[in-house]
Design an enzyme around this catalytic site. Structure first.
Site, PDB file in Angstrom:
ATOM      1  N   THR A  62       0.857  -1.141   0.044  1.00  0.00           N
ATOM      2  CA  THR A  62      -0.087   0.011   0.144  1.00  0.00           C
ATOM      3  C   THR A  62       0.839   1.281  -0.029  1.00  0.00           C
ATOM      4  OG1 THR A  62       0.005   0.007   2.467  1.00  0.00           O
ATOM      5  CG2 THR A  62      -2.090  -1.296   1.263  1.00  0.00           C
ATOM      6  N   TYR A  63       0.292   2.379   0.001  1.00  0.00           N
ATOM      7  CA  TYR A  63       1.041   3.649  -0.074  1.00  0.00           C
ATOM      8  C   TYR A  63       2.197   3.582   1.093  1.00  0.00           C
ATOM      9  CZ  TYR A  63       1.762   8.557   0.231  1.00  0.00           C
ATOM     10  OH  TYR A  63       2.442  10.076   0.315  1.00  0.00           O
ATOM     11  N   ASN A  64       3.522   3.944   0.491  1.00  0.00           N
ATOM     12  CA  ASN A  64       4.733   3.836   1.264  1.00  0.00           C
ATOM     13  C   ASN A  64       5.078   4.786   1.914  1.00  0.00           C
ATOM     14  OD1 ASN A  64       5.013   5.185  -1.629  1.00  0.00           O
ATOM     15  ND2 ASN A  64       7.174   4.623  -1.149  1.00  0.00           N
TER      16      ASN A  64
END
Length: 427
Positions: A62-64
């Site tokens: 997911t969003y890093n």
């Protein structure tokens, strides 16, 4: 005291206490950067690039760039699918780690999730073999930390001993693991990574109770306090999330804490999760900081520059004041020009009061580029009339990489990439 206790008998109490240890929270970017630095020596900027690739090229996570370590109730509802895909990616059976998606760890808490949530595996299987070794390492770390949320608690037993004497109590303790629980997924790494004074003494084998004990021998142990550890890129990156501890002005401290109100993991910070690694990287590139092995040290240039600046620029105070203007603009109590005027006032004040450097710059300091692939010593940039190259500091080592090779000039940045095993397309 030593002389008086040898040969004496004391009443000794041995007590036991079971401790249940919950799994650590999933990673946000800063915690992941710290983990990867300790485990593999990856720099924060490198972890940023690896996670960006895992997200963009492989749709693996997911969003890093998240600053949050918590997940929502919606993520808990999706857990059976996400866990199944993650286990498939790792090619393991849930029974090996006793994974149960009905377990709900403290990570699932809606009130701590604002804009972003923790970095976790995506809900689709990943072909591990298609990832580079570094991508594999980082993906597996993220996946294992996520799976820990559905593993049993680790059960420990702490045995403590107290012997009362006329000089005060003598104490000892030992902790052993009774049931590994989520630690099976931990691969021997502890997030706290703290040293402990507890030694394996066999005390854990002594049943709880009271005993009469004879002192046969005693020793006095002398030790020295250690200075604080030097920063690494990762530990400096993490410290920027709690910069408020270095602020002395109570009003400024309150402003910085207010900025991070409700954000778990950020406690009076400067910069953002997405920018801090880049800031540190740029300070190194511009010569204000230098890499000394894993540690970061200030350079002579950096110290001279720092000493020339007024206090409002050295400290986090200005950041907090500009934040206050931004909040006032949002609330409508100030015009947008209030911020730009404040910035200009600060710049003008700095220009008019900034003192000339009182310390002459020393001769150019050694710039450490990386680790020698032959002997492991530091490789430095030598740039004088006789030699322009990247050379090992070890006089007995023959490693050298010429600054001008194959008709092109190798920059310091590209030399670092080459020594780190990365490819570079442009010189």
């Amino acid at each position: 005291i030593k002389g008086k206790i040898i040969g004496k008998t004391f009443d000794v109490a041995v007590m036991k206490k079971e401790i249940k240890e919950a799994p650590p929270l999933p990673f946000n970017l800063v915690k992941l950067q710290t983990y990867c630095d300790k485990k593999w020596g990856y720099s924060p900027q490198e972890v940023m690039e690896i996670t960006q690739s895992l997200r963009d090229n492989h749709k693996a996570i997911t969003y890093n760039r998240s600053d949050c370590q918590y997940l929502t109730s919606e993520h808990f509802a999706e857990a059976p699918l996400t866990v199944a895909a993650t286990l498939q990616s790792l090619m393991v059976e849930p029974a090996i780690y006793d994974i149960n998606t009905e377990r709900k760890s403290k990570a699932f808490n809606d009130k701590y999730v604002k804009l972003h949530f923790a970095i976790i595996p995506s809900g689709q299987p990943v072909q591990i073999g298609e990832l580079t070794q570094k991508e594999q390492n980082v993906y597996i770390a993220i996946a294992r930390r996520y799976l820990m949320q559905f593993a049993p608690e680790t059960l420990k037993e702490r045995t403590s001993l107290t012997a009362d004497s006329e000089f005060g109590p003598f104490t000892a303790a030992e902790t052993v693991i009774l049931s590994a629980g989520w630690h099976k997924l931990d691969e021997g790494y502890s997030e706290d990574d703290e040293e402990t004074d507890e030694a394996a003494t066999g005390l854990a084998r002594v049943p709880a109770g009271t005993y009469k004990c004879l002192v046969n021998s005693a020793e006095i142990k002398e030790s020295e306090t250690k200075p604080p550890k030097r920063y690494t890129q990762a530990s400096l990156n993490e410290d920027l999330t709690r910069i408020v501890k270095y602020v002395t002005d109570p009003a400024i401290k309150e402003l910085l804490l207010k900025k991070d109100d409700g954000k778990k993991g950020e406690n009076g910070s400067i910069g953002t999760t997405a920018t801090r690694a880049m800031i540190i990287d740029n300070l190194i590139k511009r010569g204000y900081l230098a890499q000394d092995g894993k540690n970061i040290i200030s350079t002579n240039l950096g110290r001279v520059f720092y000493n020339a600046l007024p206090d409002e620029i050295k400290k986090a105070d200005t950041t907090a004041l500009w934040y206050a203007h931004q909040e006032a603009i949002i609330e409508g109590t100030e015009e947008p020009t209030a911020l730009t005027e404040s910035v200009l006032d600060t710049i003008n004040h700095v220009i008019s009061t900034c003192k000339e450097p009182t310390i002459k710059l020393a001769k150019k300091e050694e710039v450490i580029i990386g680790k020698c692939p032959l002997c492991g010593e530091a490789v430095i940039h030598i740039n004088n009339k006789k030699l322009q190259a990247y050379k090992c500091k070890n006089e007995n080592c023959d490693f050298i990489m010429w600054e001008k090779s194959f008709g092109s000039k190798i920059s310091e940045d590209n030399a670092r990439r080459i020594l780190d095993g990365k490819t570079t397309l442009t010189m």
